[in-house]
Design a protein around this motif. Structure first.
Motif, PDB file in Angstrom:
ATOM      1  N   ASN A 253     -49.446 -41.854  94.299  1.00  0.00           N
ATOM      2  CA  ASN A 253     -48.229 -41.837  94.730  1.00  0.00           C
ATOM      3  C   ASN A 253     -48.114 -41.280  96.147  1.00  0.00           C
ATOM      4  O   ASN A 253     -47.526 -41.574  97.088  1.00  0.00           O
ATOM      5  CB  ASN A 253     -47.529 -41.021  93.850  1.00  0.00           C
ATOM      6  CG  ASN A 253     -46.606 -42.038  93.109  1.00  0.00           C
ATOM      7  OD1 ASN A 253     -46.857 -43.192  92.979  1.00  0.00           O
ATOM      8  ND2 ASN A 253     -45.623 -41.423  92.357  1.00  0.00           N
ATOM      9  N   VAL A 361     -39.880 -46.254  95.435  1.00  0.00           N
ATOM     10  CA  VAL A 361     -41.192 -45.608  94.998  1.00  0.00           C
ATOM     11  C   VAL A 361     -41.013 -44.086  94.745  1.00  0.00           C
ATOM     12  O   VAL A 361     -41.527 -43.664  93.843  1.00  0.00           O
ATOM     13  CB  VAL A 361     -42.129 -45.908  96.217  1.00  0.00           C
ATOM     14  CG1 VAL A 361     -43.611 -44.995  96.038  1.00  0.00           C
ATOM     15  CG2 VAL A 361     -42.604 -47.232  96.403  1.00  0.00           C
ATOM     16  N   GLN A 365     -41.337 -44.347  90.832  1.00  0.00           N
ATOM     17  CA  GLN A 365     -42.864 -44.518  90.484  1.00  0.00           C
ATOM     18  C   GLN A 365     -43.824 -43.431  90.195  1.00  0.00           C
ATOM     19  O   GLN A 365     -43.605 -42.385  90.928  1.00  0.00           O
ATOM     20  CB  GLN A 365     -43.440 -45.353  91.956  1.00  0.00           C
ATOM     21  CG  GLN A 365     -45.040 -45.816  91.626  1.00  0.00           C
ATOM     22  CD  GLN A 365     -45.215 -46.874  90.738  1.00  0.00           C
ATOM     23  OE1 GLN A 365     -44.250 -47.441  90.246  1.00  0.00           O
ATOM     24  NE2 GLN A 365     -46.403 -46.939  90.381  1.00  0.00           N
TER      25      GLN A 365
END
Length: 638
Positions: A253, A361, A365
């Motif tokens: 990430n 994201v 995520q």
């Protein structure tokens, strides 16, 4: 955001695990004290197995003997017994009072002759712990599921550095492991990763659709302005070398978020560029920082999906990765020919979509890289117990980031030189990418010059390749059926896994379509023949390239496992650098040779490579057996 929330959830899940193991921990310490003093006792608490108890007991006895040999440096326990904490330390969390079986047993084990609590003088400074926390940490380390208590290896400081508690998942069904997440959650994560791959692929090709307007704005030739696309692709290849070490150190990430943010800054710089030089520099660095999904996405998918599940998970990413560069010219061509907005909107629309993807994201995520997740778990254990001996595997090894970076830089080239699998797969994908990206300029000669299509309508022709890409996805059920059949056969023969060559079914079904489509398009692109003919050939081309791409990537991952990141980096560098260079060649190629001869040459080269998947399917196992790096080979690499 998701990573932060995920980190906090890890702490709560770990506290729940300790709570589940509390009774087991107390019983373990009780049995150790009473062992040998009674032969028949009854208890409502669960009893540890005899072999497990002996193993745990041996570990503790070994530790006690070392303490007695080296002598005891001690602290008074009087204040800790009365207040439940040692001076300067936090109280034991989770309401684990220092009284009771656990605490009394720990203190009994560590009392020296003077009545003080001893600690191990051999521990390194960063591993020494205050006794109250250390005793609880020792007890938990020996009783919690998923903790391996062992001596340090030579590379980790040797046995003189003391023991280390290596943290792993609680079990096969541990929800901390991404492979145990629900199907819906893993699918959502896969779609987010696919969006990242799609948007950076989009950025690689959209500029080519506004080539005439860029030429006019900067007063340069078409070959010079096409460098904006070529350098972006070369940047893709360059960035692939350094993305891996960062993702293995920081996690997936942070690398996705950080590189996407920097990539967007350079996209903005390209949109604001006052001259060609600034545009080209910004496009190169945008490509370099946008290459992360190409390297990390395969690892992210492997984090979440088992090898069998990747049969249908990987094609999702592969389709999006190809749809991006294929669909980029569609809006780009209409922006280029528009009199209402500037051609620079090819960068602004890319920036907008990239910002939306980055937001998704950040918000949705989660982190998927296993070693980083176990590092989080170890951090929580150190916080809960105050014992710094808890380490994830990634924290125990003494490998610097610079060392990993150097390995990442030279190992792909080493694999390329020594491995025939890497050489041929890289060559195959390079030819495919050369054809695909030369179509960015070649479609102008095929549809605009031959059939008189407008700039915008020529961009729409790329939809035909997209249709072919989605058609390749229809083969997933057949591939899954084949894989299950081969897995059942392997299990009958006593093997736990299938050979990597079963990943080549896609390629064998689609490889012949590539040269056929190129010959078809080259020989039928004439004013006297309907434009539906080259459009149909484009559909077949899209079907062929997605089949080869899916097979090649999964075959490399299964064949090289530990070194898959380096192998994929080698393939990525070669194919994108070659494709970027060929974009500069493609314009004079089409101009001087014409559509028919250009596509005939490319079709002939791709036809020479059609046997590659069939050869690997038959002889791949024997090739891997001779390899130092592949599964089933010698496996001896630094």
């Amino acid at each position: 955001m998701q990573s932060f929330l995920q980190y906090r959830r890890f702490g709560k899940q770990l506290e729940a695990q300790i709570e589940r193991n509390r009774e087991r921990t107390a019983e373990f310490r009780r049995q150790r004290r009473e062992r040998g003093s009674t032969s028949d006792s009854s208890s409502d608490a669960p009893t540890l197995g005899e072999e497990e108890l002996e193993e745990k007991d041996e570990q503790l006895n070994e530790k006690d003997e070392r303490r007695e040999k080296d002598g005891a440096r001690s602290l008074s326990r009087a204040s800790s017994r009365s207040s439940g904490r040692l001076e300067g330390q936090h109280s034991t969390p989770l309401d684990m009072e220092p009284a009771g079986d656990i605490e009394r047993a720990d203190y009994d084990d560590q009392l020296s002759g003077s009545g003080h609590v001893a600690y191990d003088p051999e521990w390194p400074e960063d591993l020494r712990t205050i006794p109250t926390h250390g005793t609880m940490g020792t007890t938990l380390g020996l009783s919690l599921t998923g903790i391996e208590v062992r001596d340090r290896t030579t590379k980790e400081g040797g046995s003189a550095a003391g023991k280390v508690f290596v943290v792993a998942y609680e079990g096969e069904k541990d929800l901390m492991d991404p492979r145990n997440w629900s199907f819906v959650r893993r699918l959502a994560c896969t779609l987010v990763i696919s969006l990242i791959g799609g948007v950076v692929g989009w950025a690689s090709s959209i500029d080519s659709a506004a080539l005439p307007q860029g030429m006019a704005a900067f007063g340069v030739s078409d070959v010079t302005e096409s460098l904006a696309t070529g350098l972006f692709l070369i940047g893709f290849g360059t960035g692939a070398l350094i993305s891996g070490p960062f993702s293995e150190t920081l996690g997936r990430n942070p690398v996705y978020i950080g590189t996407l943010a920097i990539y967007m800054l350079f996209i903005m710089g390209a949109g604001l560029a006052p001259d060609l030089r600034t545009q080209l520099v910004c496009r190169f660095f945008a490509g370099m920082f946008g290459s992360t999904p190409l390297v990390c996405a395969g690892g992210s998918l492997s984090d979440m999906w088992t090898p069998i599940e990747r049969v249908y998970a990987f094609p999702i990413f592969a389709c999006c990765a190809f749809i991006g560069p294929v669909c980029g010219p569609i809006p780009g061509s209409f922006i280029g020919q528009s009199s209402l907005i500037s051609w620079r909107w090819v960068e602004w629309i890319t920036l907008i979509f990239s910002g939306l993807v980055l937001t998704i994201v950040i918000l949705f995520q989660p982190e998927t890289y296993g070693p980083i997740l176990l590092k989080w778990k170890a951090q929580h254990l150190r916080r809960i117990t105050g014992d710094k001996r808890y380490r994830a595997a990634i924290e125990v090894r003494q490998t610097t980031f610079l060392s990993r970076l150097l390995h990442a830089l030279y190992r792909p080239f080493l694999l390329t030189i020594r491995e025939p699998i890497i050489i041929l797969v890289a060559l195959y994908l390079t030819v495919i990418y050369i054809v695909l990206f030369t179509f960015l300029t070649g479609y102008t000669f095929i549809f605009t010059d031959t059939y008189g299509f407008s700039q915008g309508l020529t961009g729409v022709c790329f939809v035909s390749i997209s249709i072919g890409i989605f058609l390749g996805g229809l083969l997933v059920p057949f591939a899954m059926k084949k894989l299950k059949r081969d897995l059942a056969r392997a299990q009958e023969e006593g093997h736990s896994r299938v050979r990597p060559e079963v990943r080549l079914y896609f390629s064998m079904w689609g490889a012949p379509a590539i040269p056929v489509s190129l010959f078809w398009m080259g020989w039928t692109t004439r004013p006297s023949i309907s434009p539906w003919s080259p459009l149909g050939a484009s559909v077949l081309f899209g079907y062929g390239i997605i089949c080869v791409f899916i097979s090649c990537y999964q075959y490399i991952i299964d064949s090289y496992e530990t070194y898959a990141a380096s192998a994929l980096a080698a393939v990525t560098v070669i194919r994108y650098v070659a494709a970027g260079a060929m974009i500069e060649v493609s314009l004079p190629f089409y101009k001087n040779l014409g559509v028919a001869y250009t596509l005939t040459i490319l079709g002939s080269i791709s036809a020479l490579l059609v046997p590659v998947p069939y050869v690997f399917f038959k002889y791949g196992e024997s090739i891997r057996r001779r390899s130092k790096y592949a599964v089933g080979g010698k496996r001896s690499i630094a």
